[in-house]
Enzyme design. Structure first.
Site, mmCIF file in Angstrom:
data_model
loop_
_atom_site.group_PDB
_atom_site.id
_atom_site.type_symbol
_atom_site.label_atom_id
_atom_site.label_comp_id
_atom_site.label_asym_id
_atom_site.label_seq_id
_atom_site.Cartn_x
_atom_site.Cartn_y
_atom_site.Cartn_z
ATOM 1 N N CYS A 76 0.978 -1.238 0.073
ATOM 2 C CA CYS A 76 -0.106 -0.013 0.143
ATOM 3 C C CYS A 76 0.771 1.184 0.041
ATOM 4 O O CYS A 76 1.650 1.636 0.979
ATOM 5 C CB CYS A 76 -0.792 -0.075 1.135
ATOM 6 S SG CYS A 76 -1.781 1.400 1.353
ATOM 7 N N CYS A 184 -1.230 3.591 -6.480
ATOM 8 C CA CYS A 184 -1.883 2.990 -5.404
ATOM 9 C C CYS A 184 -2.307 1.886 -6.129
ATOM 10 O O CYS A 184 -2.582 1.577 -7.193
ATOM 11 C CB CYS A 184 -3.406 3.941 -5.130
ATOM 12 S SG CYS A 184 -4.760 2.906 -4.273
HETATM 13 N N1 DGL Z 1 -4.062 0.671 -1.635
HETATM 14 C C1 DGL Z 1 -3.722 1.866 -1.374
HETATM 15 C C2 DGL Z 1 -2.460 2.374 -1.705
HETATM 16 O O1 DGL Z 1 -1.624 1.724 -2.520
HETATM 17 C C3 DGL Z 1 -4.614 2.980 -0.892
HETATM 18 C C4 DGL Z 1 -6.052 2.704 -0.669
HETATM 19 C C5 DGL Z 1 -6.776 3.351 0.404
HETATM 20 O O2 DGL Z 1 -7.044 4.678 0.041
HETATM 21 O O3 DGL Z 1 -7.022 2.702 1.159
HETATM 22 O O4 DGL Z 1 -2.175 3.752 -1.636
#
Ligand code: DGL
Length: 263
Positions: A76, A184
């Site tokens: 993430c 993301c």
């Molecule tokens: N998957 C997360 C990232 O790579 C973000 C998603 C979220 O806002 O929770 O930033």
């Protein structure tokens, strides 16, 4: 007693996005056992404060440590930007993070803008400011609040999602775009749709392969690579049964298999 190198690797995200990283990790490290945790109950991370994301990340990592993981991958960008440093300071096991692929985008020998899609949390972080100062010369940061929610809902192309992307990309329609950076992990599931707004010459980049290469390097350095031939994956979520079913389907999709019945 089990050798430390045979312990599992923890991988986490605010939801299903990090499954795209997990699929790449399984491809590059087929002998490892992975425990994936999607913090669906607390998603999204990208519109929360640094303190909130940090507290959530610590909570998830504590849960993974109680399952004796030998390393943690923050799959993430937001949690990496907000919490990786603090996690590394607190724990002795390797903590691998990720960042938007600005550097590979900058290194493309092609004129044109680099559009960086990421959450408000990532784009507002000090870590991103440092990255942008080094590699952001032709980059435009596109904050995408609300976009991960489409992915969490299993959406790959509804009218509302298309309208969101059309509005986001409209200012760049008549400009050369060398690359779109998927900053993301959730956006990796929208890759074909996002690519469809640009000519075929526009590269669509993510940080997944680089992150897993880094994981492999760190495990090798510390003598933590498993000698097993076949590992496995356990998917866990703070959400309910529906989240678990979606995760199973999306992991199958990310692994390039036909979606199987969720179990
Ligand atoms: N998957 C997360 C990232 O790579 C973000 C998603 C979220 O806002 O929770 O930033």
């Amino acid at each position: 007693m089990m050798a430390l190198s045979d312990a599992p690797i923890g991988v986490f995200d605010s939801g299903v996005g990090g499954l795209s990283v997990l699929a790449e990790a399984v491809r590059q490290l087929p002998g490892e056992r992975f425990i994936y945790f999607g913090d669906t109950k607390n998603a999204p991370y990208g519109t929360k404060s640094t303190e909130e994301v940090r507290a959530l990340a610590f909570n998830v990592v504590e849960g993974l440590l109680s399952q004796q993981v030998k390393a943690v991958v923050i799959a993430c960008n937001t949690a990496t930007a907000e919490a990786a440093q603090a996690l590394r300071a607190a724990y002795s096991i390797p903590v691998i993070g990720m960042e938007p692929a600005l550097k590979p985008a900058a290194e493309l020998e092609r004129p044109g803008l680099r559009l960086v899609m990421a959450t408000p949390g990532t784009l507002g972080s000090e870590k991103y400011a440092r990255l942008y100062a080094r590699f952001g010369q032709q980059a435009v940061s596109l904050s995408c609040p609300g976009l991960m929610e489409f992915v969490e809902a299993g959406d790959r192309g509804s009218d509302a999602l298309r309208a969101y992307l059309r509005t986001l990309f409209a200012p760049y329609r008549d400009q050369p775009v060398a690359a779109v950076v998927l900053g993301c992990t959730h956006y990796c599931f929208l890759r074909p749709l996002i690519a469809s707004y640009f000519p075929a010459s526009t590269a669509v980049l993510d940080g997944n392969a680089g992150t897993v290469r880094q994981l492999k390097r760190v495990l090798a350095e510390r003598g933590l690579l498993s000698a097993r031939e076949k590992g496995g994956v356990s998917l866990q979520t703070s959400g309910g049964e529906q989240s678990a079913a979606l995760m199973a389907r999306m992991f199958a999709e990310a692994s390039g298999q036909a979606p199987s019945e969720a179990g």
